[in-house]
Every structure is written in C-alpha cells, then in structure tokens.
Scaffold this motif. Structure first.
Motif, PDB file in Angstrom:
ATOM      1  N   THR A 198     -59.479  20.550 -58.340  1.00 12.01           N
ATOM      2  CA  THR A 198     -58.353  21.471 -58.180  1.00 12.01           C
ATOM      3  C   THR A 198     -58.640  22.466 -57.063  1.00 12.01           C
ATOM      4  OG1 THR A 198     -57.790  21.287 -60.508  1.00 12.01           O
ATOM      5  CG2 THR A 198     -56.974  23.229 -59.352  1.00 12.01           C
ATOM      6  N   LYS A 203     -49.202  19.926 -48.349  1.00  9.87           N
ATOM      7  CA  LYS A 203     -50.423  19.163 -48.673  1.00  9.87           C
ATOM      8  C   LYS A 203     -50.089  18.007 -49.607  1.00  9.87           C
ATOM      9  CE  LYS A 203     -54.051  21.836 -47.132  1.00  9.87           C
ATOM     10  NZ  LYS A 203     -55.112  21.254 -46.316  1.00  9.87           N
ATOM     11  N   LYS A 204     -49.198  18.272 -50.563  1.00  3.21           N
ATOM     12  CA  LYS A 204     -48.807  17.212 -51.494  1.00  3.21           C
ATOM     13  C   LYS A 204     -48.081  16.094 -50.755  1.00  3.21           C
ATOM     14  CE  LYS A 204     -48.637  20.070 -55.572  1.00  3.21           C
ATOM     15  NZ  LYS A 204     -47.796  21.098 -56.192  1.00  3.21           N
ATOM     16  N   THR A 210     -48.345  15.226 -47.706  1.00  4.44           N
ATOM     17  CA  THR A 210     -49.181  14.456 -46.794  1.00  4.44           C
ATOM     18  C   THR A 210     -50.200  13.629 -47.575  1.00  4.44           C
ATOM     19  OG1 THR A 210     -50.490  16.470 -46.473  1.00  4.44           O
ATOM     20  CG2 THR A 210     -48.944  15.905 -44.730  1.00  4.44           C
ATOM     21  N   GLY A 211     -50.020  13.569 -48.890  1.00  2.00           N
ATOM     22  CA  GLY A 211     -50.788  12.645 -49.711  1.00  2.00           C
ATOM     23  C   GLY A 211     -52.229  13.030 -49.979  1.00  2.00           C
ATOM     24  N   LYS A 212     -52.509  14.334 -49.962  1.00  2.00           N
ATOM     25  CA  LYS A 212     -53.860  14.780 -50.333  1.00  2.00           C
ATOM     26  C   LYS A 212     -54.063  14.483 -51.828  1.00  2.00           C
ATOM     27  CE  LYS A 212     -55.472  16.987 -46.558  1.00  2.00           C
ATOM     28  NZ  LYS A 212     -55.019  15.963 -45.614  1.00  2.00           N
ATOM     29  N   THR A 213     -55.244  13.991 -52.146  1.00  2.00           N
ATOM     30  CA  THR A 213     -55.479  13.553 -53.521  1.00  2.00           C
ATOM     31  C   THR A 213     -55.798  14.704 -54.473  1.00  2.00           C
ATOM     32  OG1 THR A 213     -57.708  13.045 -52.820  1.00  2.00           O
ATOM     33  CG2 THR A 213     -56.200  11.185 -53.051  1.00  2.00           C
ATOM     34  N   GLU A 214     -56.304  15.796 -53.934  1.00  2.67           N
ATOM     35  CA  GLU A 214     -56.676  16.901 -54.817  1.00  2.67           C
ATOM     36  C   GLU A 214     -55.452  17.488 -55.501  1.00  2.67           C
ATOM     37  OE1 GLU A 214     -57.345  17.052 -51.549  1.00  2.67           O
ATOM     38  OE2 GLU A 214     -59.517  17.280 -51.233  1.00  2.67           O
ATOM     39  N   ASN A 215     -55.724  18.128 -56.612  1.00  5.25           N
ATOM     40  CA  ASN A 215     -54.684  18.844 -57.326  1.00  5.25           C
ATOM     41  C   ASN A 215     -54.525  20.221 -56.665  1.00  5.25           C
ATOM     42  OD1 ASN A 215     -52.878  19.579 -59.295  1.00  5.25           O
ATOM     43  ND2 ASN A 215     -54.482  20.268 -60.699  1.00  5.25           N
TER      44      ASN A 215
END
Ligand code: MG
Ligand code: MG
Ligand code: MG
Length: 307
Positions: A2, A26-27, A29-34
């Motif tokens: 997170t 960020k979401k 652009t497909g960032k994996t982190e929450n």
C-alpha cells in the motif's frame, strides 16, 4: 503493497486534489500497488465546496506515517510532512515549491516551477492520453485556480493557463474567472470564525536558517473586517509562538481583488524582516502592495533575512 499519496499538513485545495487525481492517474496507468489518496488534516471550506461540486469523497485521513510508504505531493518541507514521516518511507515526490529534501536513497522526484501541483498532474494526463472524467478535470482545474489566485498570483505560468484552458471544457466550466470567484467566496465567511480557526485554515511552518517560522495566509476578497480584529490576532499569534516554539510568526491578510497584503508580525526576527522587505513595521504591521504569493514573495526574502 500500500502506498499513500498525501499533500501537506493543513491541506489546501491543491494538496487534496493532487492526492486524489494523482492516485487516479497511477491506477489508470496500471500500477499494481494499492494506491490510497490521503490527507493529514481537516478539509477547509473552499476544498469542501469543490469536492461537493465535483461529487468526490475526501481522501482518507493519514494520522501517522510510521512504517508507511508515502508519496509526497505539494510539499517537500519536513515541517509540513505527515506525523512521523521520518519513521516511514517517502517513495516519490511531486511538487512545485522550494525544495527542502534530503534522502539517502534515490526516488522519483518531480519538481516544476509552476503555479500548482495539479498543473503538473494535468499535463501528465494529457501527455499520456489518460482518460479524464469531468470530476477529475474539475478537481485539477479548481486547484490550479485556487493556487494561482485566479491566475493573478506571480507564481502563475503559461503552463497553468494552458492546462486550465484544456481542463475547463472537460469539467463543464464555461467561465473560469466566475468559477474562481465562486471558489474564493466559498472560503470567506471569516466573520463567523474564531481567530484560531482563521489562522489554522492555511498555516505553514518553515525551518529558515535554523529558525522556526510560522506563516498563515488568509486569502479574502475584503480585508476590512479582518483588520479590525488585529488585537485578537496578535494575542493568538503570541500564544502560538510560545506553544510551538516559533522564532517569529506572520499572518498575511491577502486581498485578492486589490492585490495587496497586510502582514501582522510577532517575534524575534521582526527587525530583520522589515529590513529585508525594505518596509516599516509599525504596531506589528507591515503593508505589502502587490504581494499575493507566500511561496514566491514572502518565503524567499524571509530565508535571506534569517541567514
Ligand atoms: Mg498547498
Ligand atoms: Mg500547491
Ligand atoms: Mg494557497
């Protein structure tokens, strides 16, 4: 993993909107982190109005950064960071202020001398052709208008104006000037507030030449009422100085229509400050015509004065 995104303490519209819109980016652009947009304090009246207008929930309150990974937006200054940030990890910085930052490990660090953090974020949306919903465009636009004082502040750049022009139709705002007045009116209503509330609406602390300086800015369309409460201001400023161990405290009453500023000052560095600004400080008060920006017109000369 997170990651929290947060602006400075006593968050303003840019800090809140930057956290929300950057997390959204960020979401997308497909960032994996929450990624969680956050804030370190209460939302002010202006920001509340904007969030309501664009049907967006306030970000989550981040009380303590201990053990947490955090992206700082709209500040680098240690005194403005979340509580216990030194016991957490700063993983990225995105800002438009003077830089006060030291870190042993390299991180993405993006600073641009533009009027608001949201100008930089808007540019990222456009450059990367990321879908911009009306709500997100509205938050970005409102933050640009707020931070640049409807493009009047000397911090305003071509880029701020350019981004605002691109955002306005997406946000369904026909007249940015009129929208700006609406934003600043949402913030007034100072008469019903206590001096403590007025000061803490937009209060920042700085470490300047080893001295702790507190600066509050009160942006208003008319300073008449506020000026009359000067003795009350000075009293609260004195108690804040003591409680927070400040060398000097300033309260800037900024008139966004007349484009000037009345500064109330208390503290050890009063004389130095008068000298630096080449102004007379009389009865703890200094008049600064043409001054709208704390960041560009107040902090740099103060830093010089403190050296
Ligand atoms: Mg800010
Ligand atoms: Mg800002
Ligand atoms: Mg501001």
């Amino acid at each position: 993993m997170t990651i929290y995104i947060t602006g400075h303490k006593n968050p303003d519209t840019d800090s809140i909107c930057a956290a929300i819109t950057y997390a959204n980016l960020k979401k997308k652009t497909g960032k994996t982190e929450n990624i969680i947009p956050a804030r370190t304090g209460d939302i002010n009246d202006e920001t509340r109005f904007i969030l309501k207008k664009f049907k967006t929930k306030p970000p989550q309150l981040l009380k303590d950064a201990e053990g947490k990974k955090v992206i700082l937006v709209d500040h680098t200054e240690p005194k403005q960071r979340p509580e216990n940030m030194d016991k957490g990890e700063i993983v990225e910085v995105l800002d438009h202020h003077n830089i006060n930052f030291v870190q042993a490990t390299p991180i993405p660090f993006h600073i641009e001398p533009v009027g608001s953090t949201c100008t930089i974020i808007a540019d990222m949306y456009f450059k990367n052709s990321i879908e911009l919903k009306k709500e997100i465009a509205g938050l970005l636009l409102a933050a640009i208008i707020s931070d640049t004082v409807i493009f009047k502040s000397p911090i305003t750049t071509e880029k701020d104006i350019g981004m605002a022009q691109k955002l306005a139709p997406i946000a369904d705002i026909e007249d940015t000037e009129a929208f700006g007045i609406e934003i600043f009116n949402a913030k007034s209503g100072w008469d019903e507030k206590t001096i403590q509330e007025i000061i803490s609406t937009d209060y920042k602390e700085y470490d300047l030449g080893g001295k702790k300086i507190g600066i509050a800015q009160v942006e208003t369309v008319d300073t008449t009422q506020l000026k009359q409460r000067k003795q009350e201001f000075l009293k609260v400023m004195d108690s804040m100085r003591e409680q927070r161990d400040l060398d000097t405290i300033l309260v800037l009453l900024t008139d966004i229509i007349k484009e000037d500023c009345i500064a109330f000052i208390r503290g050890n560095s009063t004389e130095n400050i008068a000298k630096t600004f080449k102004k007379e400080i009389k009865d703890n008060q200094m008049y600064l015509p043409g001054v709208l920006s704390r960041k560009k017109q107040i902090v740099p000369p103060l830093e010089k004065a403190m050296k």
